[in-house]
Design an enzyme around this catalytic site. Structure first.
Site, PDB file in Angstrom:
ATOM      1  N   GLU A 299      -5.240  -2.567 -33.377  1.00 44.05           N
ATOM      2  CA  GLU A 299      -4.098  -1.748 -32.990  1.00 44.05           C
ATOM      3  C   GLU A 299      -3.177  -1.538 -34.182  1.00 44.05           C
ATOM      4  O   GLU A 299      -3.467  -1.977 -35.294  1.00 44.05           O
ATOM      5  CB  GLU A 299      -3.407  -2.403 -31.798  1.00 44.05           C
ATOM      6  CG  GLU A 299      -4.407  -2.604 -30.652  1.00 44.05           C
ATOM      7  CD  GLU A 299      -3.795  -3.083 -29.357  1.00 44.05           C
ATOM      8  OE1 GLU A 299      -2.594  -2.807 -29.109  1.00 44.05           O
ATOM      9  OE2 GLU A 299      -4.511  -3.722 -28.570  1.00 44.05           O
TER      10      GLU A 299
ATOM     11  N   ARG B 141      -9.951   1.470 -20.265  1.00 54.91           N
ATOM     12  CA  ARG B 141      -9.913   0.203 -20.977  1.00 54.91           C
ATOM     13  C   ARG B 141      -9.524  -0.905 -20.000  1.00 54.91           C
ATOM     14  O   ARG B 141      -8.946  -0.660 -18.945  1.00 54.91           O
ATOM     15  CB  ARG B 141      -8.873   0.230 -22.116  1.00 54.91           C
ATOM     16  CG  ARG B 141      -9.121   1.248 -23.198  1.00 54.91           C
ATOM     17  CD  ARG B 141     -10.258   0.872 -24.124  1.00 54.91           C
ATOM     18  NE  ARG B 141     -10.315   1.740 -25.284  1.00 54.91           N
ATOM     19  CZ  ARG B 141     -10.902   2.932 -25.308  1.00 54.91           C
ATOM     20  NH1 ARG B 141     -11.476   3.387 -24.212  1.00 54.91           N
ATOM     21  NH2 ARG B 141     -10.912   3.662 -26.421  1.00 54.91           N
TER      22      ARG B 141
ATOM     23  N   LYS C  90      -3.616   4.217 -35.718  1.00 51.90           N
ATOM     24  CA  LYS C  90      -4.820   3.412 -35.938  1.00 51.90           C
ATOM     25  C   LYS C  90      -5.679   3.977 -37.071  1.00 51.90           C
ATOM     26  O   LYS C  90      -6.814   3.547 -37.261  1.00 51.90           O
ATOM     27  CB  LYS C  90      -5.631   3.337 -34.649  1.00 51.90           C
ATOM     28  CG  LYS C  90      -4.872   2.711 -33.485  1.00 51.90           C
ATOM     29  CD  LYS C  90      -5.731   2.657 -32.229  1.00 51.90           C
ATOM     30  CE  LYS C  90      -4.939   2.103 -31.059  1.00 51.90           C
ATOM     31  NZ  LYS C  90      -5.764   1.992 -29.831  1.00 51.90           N
TER      32      LYS C  90
END
Length: 264
Positions: free
Chosen positions: A3, A253, A51
């Site tokens: 992250e 996710r 990212k």
């Protein structure tokens, strides 16, 4: 997937090894750039963008990389055998002293620095942007509010809204906000406040070498409030933390939350 704070630390490592030094070797092990050669050019700097990583080199060129799920950068003395095996290495940038080896990188691009927006222009405000205080929280909040029907747990992972959040910081931001990940974005009382909190969490973590820390308790298994604690007692109320899946592809996710502390 690493992250924003982890990508920030990677950029710091790359800058220490490459900035201001002339490349003696570049090895792009991706078909599109197999013949590219940056040897003889100085590396100017590497900057994180959410990212993504942007390594700028002399002559107006940028090497763009994204770690995706399994990628990593390793810095080692020049001439050392790269780790991970030849099939895992996708990029090598070396100078007389150090070599940076990109292993299992999810994305590798070589483009003009003036055209970096082609690879990062779609991103929302970067939570670790040095200029974050200049209205970025409100802008990120507006991006999320533009689709009020989307669950907030899904909206936070959409990098077009705000860049840098993954499953760890989604879980911790929502827990500390007292908001269920299943809450429609339009029902979140104060999205700007939530974005400010997310920024503070990543800022506090970007130099944290031991991994993410939100509870202030560095003991094993007690560093985070919600992430990775499915089936275990909530550190705040003692109830059971729940884990599951949330969202639709490409944003589906694993999600962690405490039903008592984060009621729907």
């Amino acid at each position: 997937m690493p992250e924003g704070d982890a990508v920030y630390r990677t950029a710091v490592t790359l800058r220490a090894a490459l900035d201001g030094r002339v490349l003696t070797r570049s090895d792009f092990r991706v078909p599109r750039y197999a013949t590219a050669d940056l040897a003889g050019r100085s590396v100017l700097t590497t900057v994180p963008r959410g990212k993504h990583l942007l390594t700028r080199v002399e002559g107006g060129l940028t090497v763009h990389t994204h770690l995706r799920m399994d990628g990593t950068w390793r810095v080692q003395p020049a001439g050392t055998r790269p780790p991970g095996g030849p099939d895992a290495v996708r990029l090598v940038l070396a100078n007389a002293r150090w070599q940076a080896v990109g292993i299992k990188l999810g994305m590798v691009d070589l483009l003009a620095t003036a055209h970096e927006d082609r690879v990062v222009g779609h991103l929302g405000p970067d939570l670790l942007d040095p200029g974050w205080e200049d209205g970025h929280a409100a802008r990120a909040a507006r991006n999320i509010a533009a689709r009020p029907e989307v669950m907030i747990g899904e909206a936070l992972l959409d990098q077009r809204n705000v860049a840098g959040i993954g499953t760890i910081w989604r879980a911790e931001t929502l827990f500390l906000s007292g908001i269920s990940p299943f809450t429609p974005a339009g029902d979140v009382p104060d999205l700007t406040k939530m974005m400010t909190l997310a920024h503070r969490l990543l800022e506090a973590s970007k130099d944290e070498r031991g991994g993410p820390l939100t509870t202030g308790d560095r003991r094993p298994g007690r560093r985070l409030w919600a992430y990775g604690r499915a089936g275990r007692p909530c550190l705040r109320c003692g109830g059971k933390v729940v884990g599951g899946e949330l969202g639709t592809q490409p944003y589906e996710r694993v999600v962690f939350y405490c039903p008592a502390c984060q009621p729907r």
